[in-house]
Structures are given as C-alpha cells and as structure tokens.
Design a protein around this motif. Structure first.
Motif, PDB file in Angstrom:
ATOM      1  N   LEU A   1       0.818  -1.216   0.000  1.00  0.00           N
ATOM      2  CA  LEU A   1       0.000   0.000   0.000  1.00  0.00           C
ATOM      3  C   LEU A   1       0.853   1.269   0.000  1.00  0.00           C
ATOM      4  CD1 LEU A   1      -2.794  -0.993   2.561  1.00  0.00           C
ATOM      5  CD2 LEU A   1      -3.032  -0.778   0.080  1.00  0.00           C
ATOM      6  N   GLY A   2       2.083   1.153   0.440  1.00  0.00           N
ATOM      7  CA  GLY A   2       2.964   2.313   0.478  1.00  0.00           C
ATOM      8  C   GLY A   2       2.886   3.113   1.750  1.00  0.00           C
ATOM      9  N   HIS A   3       2.277   2.555   2.797  1.00  0.00           N
ATOM     10  CA  HIS A   3       2.213   3.257   4.083  1.00  0.00           C
ATOM     11  C   HIS A   3       1.970   2.239   5.192  1.00  0.00           C
ATOM     12  CE1 HIS A   3      -2.173   2.773   3.926  1.00  0.00           C
ATOM     13  NE2 HIS A   3      -2.126   3.256   2.696  1.00  0.00           N
ATOM     14  N   ASP A   4       2.293   2.626   6.414  1.00  0.00           N
ATOM     15  CA  ASP A   4       2.101   1.742   7.558  1.00  0.00           C
ATOM     16  C   ASP A   4       0.616   1.487   7.797  1.00  0.00           C
ATOM     17  OD1 ASP A   4       4.805   1.621   7.985  1.00  0.00           O
ATOM     18  OD2 ASP A   4       4.821   3.202   9.519  1.00  0.00           O
TER      19      ASP A   4
ATOM     20  N   ASP B   1      -3.608   7.030  12.908  1.00  0.00           N
ATOM     21  CA  ASP B   1      -4.550   7.886  13.639  1.00  0.00           C
ATOM     22  C   ASP B   1      -5.928   7.255  13.789  1.00  0.00           C
ATOM     23  OD1 ASP B   1      -5.588   8.032  11.099  1.00  0.00           O
ATOM     24  OD2 ASP B   1      -5.520  10.221  10.941  1.00  0.00           O
ATOM     25  N   GLY B   2      -6.105   5.991  13.314  1.00  0.00           N
ATOM     26  CA  GLY B   2      -7.380   5.302  13.451  1.00  0.00           C
ATOM     27  C   GLY B   2      -8.311   5.438  12.267  1.00  0.00           C
ATOM     28  N   THR B   3      -7.888   6.111  11.193  1.00  0.00           N
ATOM     29  CA  THR B   3      -8.711   6.253   9.997  1.00  0.00           C
ATOM     30  C   THR B   3      -8.716   4.941   9.200  1.00  0.00           C
ATOM     31  OG1 THR B   3      -8.121   8.593   9.851  1.00  0.00           O
ATOM     32  CG2 THR B   3      -9.032   7.559   7.861  1.00  0.00           C
ATOM     33  N   PRO B   4      -9.899   4.442   8.772  1.00  0.00           N
ATOM     34  CA  PRO B   4      -9.930   3.210   7.980  1.00  0.00           C
ATOM     35  C   PRO B   4      -9.204   3.389   6.650  1.00  0.00           C
ATOM     36  CG  PRO B   4     -12.122   3.731   8.825  1.00  0.00           C
ATOM     37  CD  PRO B   4     -11.264   4.928   9.084  1.00  0.00           C
ATOM     38  N   VAL B   5      -8.359   2.404   6.298  1.00  0.00           N
ATOM     39  CA  VAL B   5      -7.643   2.476   5.024  1.00  0.00           C
ATOM     40  C   VAL B   5      -7.845   1.232   4.164  1.00  0.00           C
ATOM     41  CG1 VAL B   5      -5.863   4.043   5.884  1.00  0.00           C
ATOM     42  CG2 VAL B   5      -5.508   1.567   6.041  1.00  0.00           C
ATOM     43  N   GLY B   6      -8.506   0.189   4.676  1.00  0.00           N
ATOM     44  CA  GLY B   6      -8.736  -0.986   3.839  1.00  0.00           C
ATOM     45  C   GLY B   6      -9.160  -2.190   4.643  1.00  0.00           C
ATOM     46  N   TYR B   7      -9.394  -3.263   3.912  1.00  0.00           N
ATOM     47  CA  TYR B   7      -9.797  -4.538   4.505  1.00  0.00           C
ATOM     48  C   TYR B   7      -9.004  -5.634   3.810  1.00  0.00           C
ATOM     49  CZ  TYR B   7     -12.860  -8.278   6.218  1.00  0.00           C
ATOM     50  OH  TYR B   7     -13.358  -9.392   6.838  1.00  0.00           O
ATOM     51  N   ALA B   8      -8.345  -6.486   4.591  1.00  0.00           N
ATOM     52  CA  ALA B   8      -7.443  -7.496   4.037  1.00  0.00           C
ATOM     53  C   ALA B   8      -7.939  -8.899   4.321  1.00  0.00           C
ATOM     54  CB  ALA B   8      -6.039  -7.315   4.601  1.00  0.00           C
ATOM     55  N   LYS B   9      -7.725  -9.785   3.352  1.00  0.00           N
ATOM     56  CA  LYS B   9      -7.976 -11.212   3.516  1.00  0.00           C
ATOM     57  C   LYS B   9      -6.688 -11.954   3.182  1.00  0.00           C
ATOM     58  CE  LYS B   9     -12.895 -11.855   2.548  1.00  0.00           C
ATOM     59  NZ  LYS B   9     -13.877 -12.578   1.692  1.00  0.00           N
TER      60      LYS B   9
ATOM     61  N   LEU C   1      -5.439 -10.226  -0.345  1.00  0.00           N
ATOM     62  CA  LEU C   1      -6.204  -9.211  -1.075  1.00  0.00           C
ATOM     63  C   LEU C   1      -6.528  -8.075  -0.125  1.00  0.00           C
ATOM     64  CD1 LEU C   1      -8.138  -8.267  -3.449  1.00  0.00           C
ATOM     65  CD2 LEU C   1      -9.905  -9.651  -2.320  1.00  0.00           C
ATOM     66  N   VAL C   2      -6.381  -6.840  -0.597  1.00  0.00           N
ATOM     67  CA  VAL C   2      -6.779  -5.663   0.187  1.00  0.00           C
ATOM     68  C   VAL C   2      -7.761  -4.850  -0.633  1.00  0.00           C
ATOM     69  CG1 VAL C   2      -6.026  -3.612   1.430  1.00  0.00           C
ATOM     70  CG2 VAL C   2      -4.514  -5.610   1.303  1.00  0.00           C
ATOM     71  N   THR C   3      -8.927  -4.586  -0.045  1.00  0.00           N
ATOM     72  CA  THR C   3      -9.946  -3.789  -0.719  1.00  0.00           C
ATOM     73  C   THR C   3     -10.121  -2.452  -0.014  1.00  0.00           C
ATOM     74  OG1 THR C   3     -11.680  -4.910   0.572  1.00  0.00           O
ATOM     75  CG2 THR C   3     -11.176  -5.780  -1.623  1.00  0.00           C
ATOM     76  N   ALA C   4     -10.679  -1.499  -0.742  1.00  0.00           N
ATOM     77  CA  ALA C   4     -10.873  -0.145  -0.215  1.00  0.00           C
ATOM     78  C   ALA C   4     -11.894  -0.145   0.910  1.00  0.00           C
ATOM     79  CB  ALA C   4     -11.322   0.785  -1.336  1.00  0.00           C
ATOM     80  N   PRO C   5     -11.791   0.798   1.838  1.00  0.00           N
ATOM     81  CA  PRO C   5     -12.781   0.880   2.915  1.00  0.00           C
ATOM     82  C   PRO C   5     -14.145   1.292   2.387  1.00  0.00           C
ATOM     83  CG  PRO C   5     -11.277   2.742   2.999  1.00  0.00           C
ATOM     84  CD  PRO C   5     -10.741   1.815   1.957  1.00  0.00           C
ATOM     85  N   LEU C   6     -15.171   0.924   3.118  1.00  0.00           N
ATOM     86  CA  LEU C   6     -16.539   1.322   2.775  1.00  0.00           C
ATOM     87  C   LEU C   6     -16.737   2.799   3.081  1.00  0.00           C
ATOM     88  CD1 LEU C   6     -18.376  -1.766   4.286  1.00  0.00           C
ATOM     89  CD2 LEU C   6     -18.192  -1.219   1.853  1.00  0.00           C
ATOM     90  N   PRO C   7     -17.769   3.427   2.497  1.00  0.00           N
ATOM     91  CA  PRO C   7     -18.030   4.835   2.791  1.00  0.00           C
ATOM     92  C   PRO C   7     -18.372   5.055   4.265  1.00  0.00           C
ATOM     93  CG  PRO C   7     -19.299   4.085   0.894  1.00  0.00           C
ATOM     94  CD  PRO C   7     -18.717   2.874   1.525  1.00  0.00           C
ATOM     95  N   HIS C   8     -18.158   6.259   4.704  1.00  0.00           N
ATOM     96  CA  HIS C   8     -18.528   6.627   6.072  1.00  0.00           C
ATOM     97  C   HIS C   8     -20.052   6.615   6.224  1.00  0.00           C
ATOM     98  CE1 HIS C   8     -18.310   8.593   9.975  1.00  0.00           C
ATOM     99  NE2 HIS C   8     -19.198   9.482   9.555  1.00  0.00           N
ATOM    100  N   GLY C   9     -20.537   6.146   7.368  1.00  0.00           N
ATOM    101  CA  GLY C   9     -21.960   6.230   7.683  1.00  0.00           C
ATOM    102  C   GLY C   9     -22.827   5.119   7.141  1.00  0.00           C
ATOM    103  N   VAL C  10     -22.231   4.034   6.629  1.00  0.00           N
ATOM    104  CA  VAL C  10     -23.046   2.941   6.108  1.00  0.00           C
ATOM    105  C   VAL C  10     -23.797   2.240   7.238  1.00  0.00           C
ATOM    106  CG1 VAL C  10     -21.627   2.543   4.062  1.00  0.00           C
ATOM    107  CG2 VAL C  10     -21.068   1.367   6.205  1.00  0.00           C
ATOM    108  N   ARG C  11     -24.940   1.636   6.879  1.00  0.00           N
ATOM    109  CA  ARG C  11     -25.788   0.937   7.845  1.00  0.00           C
ATOM    110  C   ARG C  11     -26.044  -0.481   7.367  1.00  0.00           C
ATOM    111  NH1 ARG C  11     -26.082   3.266  12.829  1.00  0.00           N
ATOM    112  NH2 ARG C  11     -25.871   5.533  12.536  1.00  0.00           N
ATOM    113  N   ARG C  12     -26.037  -1.413   8.308  1.00  0.00           N
ATOM    114  CA  ARG C  12     -26.251  -2.810   7.984  1.00  0.00           C
ATOM    115  C   ARG C  12     -27.658  -3.046   7.464  1.00  0.00           C
ATOM    116  NH1 ARG C  12     -28.665  -5.776  12.525  1.00  0.00           N
ATOM    117  NH2 ARG C  12     -27.539  -7.640  11.875  1.00  0.00           N
TER     118      ARG C  12
END
Length: 376
Positions: free
Chosen positions: A86-89, A112-120, A165-176
């Motif tokens: 990804l090029g960052h920690d 800083d706790g900001t979502p940056v992705g989801y890995a499998k 695999l790493v995918t992009a984070p979901l948008p802010h404020g999503v609901r199940r």
C-alpha cells in the motif's frame, strides 16, 4: 521486521479479536469505526472494548508480541507485506474466525485510526481459491454491478506462498441490512447481467458443479451426500426447461455482506463464492434463506423451502417460469450440499461445518423434489 504489539480480547484463551496497540485515541477511534454495520449488542461490546483497549495502551499491561514464523524464509510478515504494497504503515484489527471456510481477515487503519482498507489472507488451497475468486470478481466489476456498489481492489500479493487481497474501505456512515425486505426485487433481480435463456445444462457453473460432485462420489467421508447429489445433477442435465443464465452471481448474498450508504446506495462485498455463467436466481434464494434465518438456520431444508416462496417475485421478475424456479432451487440446494462436502473434505471432518452431513443429505433430497417438479 517492525515489532507489532497486540492486545487480545476478551482473553488470550478465548480470543475473538486481536487489536494492534496504538495510541489510546487512535485505538478507540478504530474500534468504533463502522458501528452502523453491527447490531446494537455488538455496538455496546465494541464501546466497552474500546475503553479497555485505551486503558491498556497507556497502562502497564504487557502486549502480545508478533514474531514471524520462519517457514518460508523469503516471506515477509503479512501485515508488513500489506503496508509495503500500500505504500504506508497499517495498524490491524484482526477477527478470530474458526469456521470451516475461515480466512484470516483484518480491518486496516492508519496510525490515527482512519480506515484504510480490509485485508484477507489465505492459508490453504481452499481459502486461496476464495481469495483469488474475490480478487478476480472485484477487478472485473470495477466498483459496480447492477444496483450494487463494490469495493475497489487496492492491492494483492502473496505471503508464505498464499494470496492476500486488500480492498478499499466502505463509505462513512453505512448501515447494515437487517431484514429480508431491505433488498427489493429491483436489486435482487439485477445482481449481474443476464446472458441468455437456455436449458440449465448449458451453464458452465452447473457443468463444473457436476464435475466437482462426481469427483467426490468415491470419497468415504462425503460419499453418502456426493453420490445421490451426482445422480440429481445428472437428472437436471437432461431437462429441457429454459432458464435465464446470468453472467455471474455473488454466491454469498447475505445481510452481513451488504450495507446501505447514506445516499441510499447498496454496497456488497465478500465475493469469494462468485461463479460465472450460472443459473440465475440463486442469489435471491441465498438472501432470503439467511436474511430470515441467520447464518446457521436450525432447519436448513425448511428454510430453503421458505426461501423458494419468498424469492418467487424476484424469479418472476427475471422471466422464470414455475418450472424454471424449481430448477433454480434445485441447483441452489445442490451447490450448498457440494460446498458442505468440499469444506468437510478440506478438514477431514464434518464437525466444523455449519451444514452437517444430515443437513446436506436432506438438501439433496429437496433438490430431487424440485427437479421432479421441474420435469413434471
């Protein structure tokens, strides 16, 4: 390798989550990200975990230290490999999964706790096939299919000889999505484009299902399911009933793999079970089975019968006759039984399966019933 310090919750003996130690504020921020995807009870639990994690981050309690297991000397530690790609920690929150098809998964956050992705991360041949399938599907749809948005692929690679695999984070404020009606006919009918209308035997996915099932008929562990399933599949391949064939399916369309963004857009992830050139309608059946009865229905056969009824408006919307709907339900039941056999074989036991051997046998009998109705 940079040393990673981890906290395990609730205890190391009963681990359900592993959280990489960071500042108390960043840890708390990360733990409460995407609270809208969790039921209320789990939201409360996350808040409690965030408070405990924050206290541990500034307190004297020792962390678990991650060491790299030297089985493949040239491989990097997985989280370090992801950060380099990804090029960052990245800091990881890892869900501890124990199901028969479990993969290592990690929510990834910036310091800083900001979502940056989801890995499998895959760990054997079976999970490797899942990770590669999802990567191919998400790359192909490129963010959208039908009325669904999908996460973009950020990066992919290999560690210890297995894919990640790493995918992009979901948008802010999503609901199940929590109820059967949270996806309507327009959405369920358009998961993927329809390719043609033809007998089910022309479906490449069904041909492959026949092949895989046939290869298990002489395997002692799964023979009592695979042998009758293969016979029902042979019967389906003789039917002249015309069915819609979709370009692909999702393969695991359930409430916990979907959400709705504040703008009303539906997002779907976890495409690891997607197959191409498939009898249409099975995603609607899968949705109603699990949206009504949860991840582990107590009576999967009765739940599948109910799903067949609930999915009828969707099946009609894609141009299915009553006979074609019976074909789709037979295919769905057989695919579920075959996957249960494959999972049992991969672990050498049925004990870890949600769909046990008795359930699988009964699904095959249900498929036979629907195949007979389609032929009538």
């Amino acid at each position: 390798m940079p040393q990673r310090r981890l906290d395990v919750f609730p205890t190391t003996g009963r681990a359900s989550m592993v959280v990489e130690r960071s500042s108390s504020l960043a840890t708390a921020h990360a733990l409460v990200a995407y609270q809208g995807l969790r039921p209320r009870s789990r939201q409360v639990a996350r808040l409690a975990t965030a408070a405990i994690a924050g206290a541990r981050a500034i307190g004297p309690r020792p962390a678990v230290v991650l060491d790299r297991r030297i089985t493949v000397p040239t491989s990097r530690e997985p989280l370090t490999a992801v950060g380099e790609a990804l090029g960052h920690d990245v800091h990881a929150h890892i869900g501890v999964r124990r199901g028969a098809n479990a993969k290592a998964t990690a929510q990834l956050f910036a310091p800083d706790g900001t979502p940056v992705g989801y890995a499998k991360f895959a760990w054997n041949d079976l999970t490797a096939s899942y990770v590669r399938t999802e990567a191919r599907r998400l790359t192909a749809v490129d963010g959208r299919t039908g009325r669904f948005r999908t996460p973009h692929v950020l990066t992919r690679g290999e560690v210890y000889g297995q894919p990640f695999l790493v995918t992009a984070p979901l948008p802010h404020g999503v609901r199940r999505l929590a109820h059967p009606g949270d996806l309507g006919v327009p959405e369920l009918a358009r998961v993927a484009p329809l390719k043609r209308r033809a007998p089910a035997r022309t479906s490449a996915a069904l041909v492959d299902l026949c092949r895989r099932t046939g290869q298990m008929t002489d395997q002692a562990l799964v023979q009592e399911v695979a042998a009758p399933a293969s016979a029902v599949l042979d019967h389906l391949m003789t039917l002249e009933t015309t069915v819609p064939i979709a370009q692909f399916d999702h393969g695991d369309l359930v409430p916990w793999n979907t959400c709705r963004a504040p703008d009303g857009t539906v997002w779907a992830w976890d495409w690891e079970s997607s197959v191409e050139d498939v009898v249409a309608g099975t995603d609607a059946l899968h949705w109603f089975l699990h949206a009504v009865h949860g991840p582990a229905p107590t009576d999967i056969v009765a739940a599948t019968r109910e799903a067949h009824i609930r999915a009828t408006p969707t099946l009609r919307a894609i141009g299915m006759s009553r006979s074609a709907a019976h074909v789709a339900t037979a295919v769905f039941a057989l695919a579920t039984a075959e996957r249960a056999c494959a999972l049992a074989r991969s672990h050498g036991t049925w004990a870890r399966n949600r769909v046990g051997v008795r359930d699988a046998r009964e699904l095959v009998a249900l498929a036979q019933h629907h195949a007979d109705r389609a032929a009538a």
